[in-house]
Design a protein around this motif. Structure first.
Motif, PDB file in Angstrom:
ATOM      1  N   ASP A  90       3.638   4.323   3.635  1.00  0.00           N
ATOM      2  CA  ASP A  90       3.676   3.055   2.900  1.00  0.00           C
ATOM      3  C   ASP A  90       3.470   1.921   3.890  1.00  0.00           C
ATOM      4  OD1 ASP A  90       4.147   4.170   0.452  1.00  0.00           O
ATOM      5  OD2 ASP A  90       6.255   3.593   0.338  1.00  0.00           O
ATOM      6  N   LEU A  91       2.836   0.860   3.441  1.00  0.00           N
ATOM      7  CA  LEU A  91       2.703  -0.369   4.223  1.00  0.00           C
ATOM      8  C   LEU A  91       3.606  -1.404   3.577  1.00  0.00           C
ATOM      9  CD1 LEU A  91       1.299  -1.838   6.556  1.00  0.00           C
ATOM     10  CD2 LEU A  91      -0.466  -2.518   4.935  1.00  0.00           C
ATOM     11  N   LEU A  92       4.557  -1.927   4.343  1.00  0.00           N
ATOM     12  CA  LEU A  92       5.573  -2.841   3.817  1.00  0.00           C
ATOM     13  C   LEU A  92       5.411  -4.220   4.420  1.00  0.00           C
ATOM     14  CD1 LEU A  92       8.537  -0.366   4.340  1.00  0.00           C
ATOM     15  CD2 LEU A  92       7.265  -0.722   2.236  1.00  0.00           C
ATOM     16  N   VAL A  93       5.572  -5.245   3.593  1.00  0.00           N
ATOM     17  CA  VAL A  93       5.564  -6.638   4.055  1.00  0.00           C
ATOM     18  C   VAL A  93       6.761  -7.341   3.425  1.00  0.00           C
ATOM     19  CG1 VAL A  93       3.054  -6.725   4.308  1.00  0.00           C
ATOM     20  CG2 VAL A  93       4.090  -7.466   2.178  1.00  0.00           C
ATOM     21  N   PHE A  94       7.084  -8.513   3.942  1.00  0.00           N
ATOM     22  CA  PHE A  94       8.155  -9.300   3.353  1.00  0.00           C
ATOM     23  C   PHE A  94       7.709  -9.816   1.986  1.00  0.00           C
ATOM     24  CE2 PHE A  94       9.412  -9.444   7.795  1.00  0.00           C
ATOM     25  CZ  PHE A  94      10.761  -9.149   7.685  1.00  0.00           C
ATOM     26  N   GLY A  95       8.668  -9.957   1.077  1.00  0.00           N
ATOM     27  CA  GLY A  95       8.372 -10.353  -0.298  1.00  0.00           C
ATOM     28  C   GLY A  95       7.566 -11.633  -0.417  1.00  0.00           C
TER      29      GLY A  95
ATOM     30  N   GLN B  34      -5.785   4.868   6.832  1.00  0.00           N
ATOM     31  CA  GLN B  34      -5.944   3.740   5.916  1.00  0.00           C
ATOM     32  C   GLN B  34      -4.823   2.726   6.103  1.00  0.00           C
ATOM     33  OE1 GLN B  34      -5.945   4.879   1.813  1.00  0.00           O
ATOM     34  NE2 GLN B  34      -6.324   2.799   1.070  1.00  0.00           N
ATOM     35  N   VAL B  35      -3.597   3.200   6.262  1.00  0.00           N
ATOM     36  CA  VAL B  35      -2.459   2.300   6.437  1.00  0.00           C
ATOM     37  C   VAL B  35      -2.564   1.547   7.757  1.00  0.00           C
ATOM     38  CG1 VAL B  35       0.043   2.253   6.781  1.00  0.00           C
ATOM     39  CG2 VAL B  35      -0.926   3.581   4.928  1.00  0.00           C
ATOM     40  N   LEU B  36      -2.978   2.231   8.829  1.00  0.00           N
ATOM     41  CA  LEU B  36      -3.082   1.552  10.125  1.00  0.00           C
ATOM     42  C   LEU B  36      -4.196   0.511  10.138  1.00  0.00           C
ATOM     43  CD1 LEU B  36      -2.415   4.446  12.654  1.00  0.00           C
ATOM     44  CD2 LEU B  36      -0.876   2.623  11.924  1.00  0.00           C
ATOM     45  N   SER B  37      -5.313   0.794   9.477  1.00  0.00           N
ATOM     46  CA  SER B  37      -6.378  -0.217   9.430  1.00  0.00           C
ATOM     47  C   SER B  37      -5.935  -1.423   8.587  1.00  0.00           C
ATOM     48  CB  SER B  37      -7.674   0.373   8.899  1.00  0.00           C
ATOM     49  OG  SER B  37      -7.515   0.798   7.567  1.00  0.00           O
ATOM     50  N   ALA B  38      -5.203  -1.174   7.497  1.00  0.00           N
ATOM     51  CA  ALA B  38      -4.681  -2.283   6.690  1.00  0.00           C
ATOM     52  C   ALA B  38      -3.637  -3.075   7.470  1.00  0.00           C
ATOM     53  CB  ALA B  38      -4.084  -1.748   5.401  1.00  0.00           C
ATOM     54  N   LYS B  39      -2.819  -2.387   8.234  1.00  0.00           N
ATOM     55  CA  LYS B  39      -1.811  -3.067   9.061  1.00  0.00           C
ATOM     56  C   LYS B  39      -2.482  -3.967  10.104  1.00  0.00           C
ATOM     57  CE  LYS B  39       2.149  -2.086  12.069  1.00  0.00           C
ATOM     58  NZ  LYS B  39       1.864  -3.045  13.093  1.00  0.00           N
ATOM     59  N   ASN B  40      -3.546  -3.480  10.716  1.00  0.00           N
ATOM     60  CA  ASN B  40      -4.268  -4.293  11.692  1.00  0.00           C
ATOM     61  C   ASN B  40      -4.880  -5.526  11.036  1.00  0.00           C
ATOM     62  OD1 ASN B  40      -3.660  -2.609  13.826  1.00  0.00           O
ATOM     63  ND2 ASN B  40      -5.523  -1.395  13.592  1.00  0.00           N
ATOM     64  N   LEU B  41      -5.431  -5.356   9.834  1.00  0.00           N
ATOM     65  CA  LEU B  41      -6.011  -6.489   9.112  1.00  0.00           C
ATOM     66  C   LEU B  41      -4.942  -7.541   8.815  1.00  0.00           C
ATOM     67  CD1 LEU B  41      -8.312  -7.847   7.447  1.00  0.00           C
ATOM     68  CD2 LEU B  41      -7.451  -6.533   5.500  1.00  0.00           C
ATOM     69  N   LEU B  42      -3.801  -7.098   8.291  1.00  0.00           N
ATOM     70  CA  LEU B  42      -2.741  -8.055   7.956  1.00  0.00           C
ATOM     71  C   LEU B  42      -2.166  -8.713   9.210  1.00  0.00           C
ATOM     72  CD1 LEU B  42      -0.849  -6.151   5.121  1.00  0.00           C
ATOM     73  CD2 LEU B  42      -2.597  -7.920   4.914  1.00  0.00           C
ATOM     74  N   SER B  43      -2.040  -7.966  10.279  1.00  0.00           N
ATOM     75  CA  SER B  43      -1.507  -8.537  11.524  1.00  0.00           C
ATOM     76  C   SER B  43      -2.422  -9.613  12.082  1.00  0.00           C
ATOM     77  CB  SER B  43      -1.299  -7.437  12.560  1.00  0.00           C
ATOM     78  OG  SER B  43      -0.307  -6.538  12.136  1.00  0.00           O
ATOM     79  N   THR B  44      -3.741  -9.412  11.992  1.00  0.00           N
ATOM     80  CA  THR B  44      -4.668 -10.433  12.487  1.00  0.00           C
ATOM     81  C   THR B  44      -4.617 -11.702  11.633  1.00  0.00           C
ATOM     82  OG1 THR B  44      -6.494  -9.494  11.205  1.00  0.00           O
ATOM     83  CG2 THR B  44      -6.256  -8.763  13.496  1.00  0.00           C
ATOM     84  N   GLN B  45      -4.164 -11.573  10.384  1.00  0.00           N
ATOM     85  CA  GLN B  45      -4.033 -12.733   9.497  1.00  0.00           C
ATOM     86  C   GLN B  45      -2.652 -13.369   9.568  1.00  0.00           C
ATOM     87  OE1 GLN B  45      -6.628 -14.067   7.791  1.00  0.00           O
ATOM     88  NE2 GLN B  45      -7.840 -12.529   8.855  1.00  0.00           N
TER      89      GLN B  45
ATOM     90  N   LEU C  42       0.878  -1.170   0.000  1.00  0.00           N
ATOM     91  CA  LEU C  42       0.000   0.000   0.000  1.00  0.00           C
ATOM     92  C   LEU C  42       0.913   1.216   0.000  1.00  0.00           C
ATOM     93  CD1 LEU C  42      -2.991   0.779   0.171  1.00  0.00           C
ATOM     94  CD2 LEU C  42      -2.768   0.788   2.641  1.00  0.00           C
ATOM     95  N   SER C  43       0.832   2.053  -1.032  1.00  0.00           N
ATOM     96  CA  SER C  43       1.785   3.147  -1.186  1.00  0.00           C
ATOM     97  C   SER C  43       1.102   4.501  -1.094  1.00  0.00           C
ATOM     98  CB  SER C  43       2.496   3.059  -2.534  1.00  0.00           C
ATOM     99  OG  SER C  43       3.282   1.901  -2.586  1.00  0.00           O
ATOM    100  N   GLN C  44       1.778   5.429  -0.465  1.00  0.00           N
ATOM    101  CA  GLN C  44       1.374   6.825  -0.349  1.00  0.00           C
ATOM    102  C   GLN C  44      -0.087   6.972   0.044  1.00  0.00           C
ATOM    103  OE1 GLN C  44       2.576   8.685  -3.992  1.00  0.00           O
ATOM    104  NE2 GLN C  44       4.736   8.633  -3.426  1.00  0.00           N
TER     105      GLN C  44
END
Length: 101
Positions: free
Chosen positions: A84-89, A58-69, A51-53
């Motif tokens: 930006d929201l960063l994850v491992f490749g 929005q980034v924090l809600s997406a981060k919470n979603l990914l963390s719960t998964q 998730l860029s710029q």
């Protein structure tokens, strides 16, 4: 008992030497580069932006979603209002699928 100027000069000298030593010991090993790189050609190491710029909320809600998964992620601040929201490749495809839902 009078004032001894030699002791004062030695004390000041010791303090100056200690200050120089601490500046040398605690100096950053790499120069600071400033803002993080952005864009498709940014060198982020093992991390990939999913998730860029985007605004902070929005980034924090997406981060919470990914963390719960169970996806490890990190937030990188680009400027005052964009992140930006960063994850491992290895998790990037799965993260994009979850964010698309």
């Amino acid at each position: 008992m009078g004032f001894d100027l030699g002791i004062l000069i030695w004390a000041i000298g010791i303090v100056v030497v200690l200050m120089l030593m601490t500046r040398w010991v605690f100096k950053p090993s790499r120069p600071r580069t400033g803002r993080p790189q952005t864009g498709p050609n940014a060198n982020l190491g093992l991390l990939t932006p999913v998730l860029s710029q985007a605004p902070r909320s929005q980034v924090l809600s997406a981060k919470n979603l990914l963390s719960t998964q169970g996806i490890r992620c990190s937030v990188s601040r680009l400027d005052r209002d964009s992140y930006d929201l960063l994850v491992f490749g290895a998790d990037a495809d799965r993260a994009r699928e979850l964010l698309a839902e």
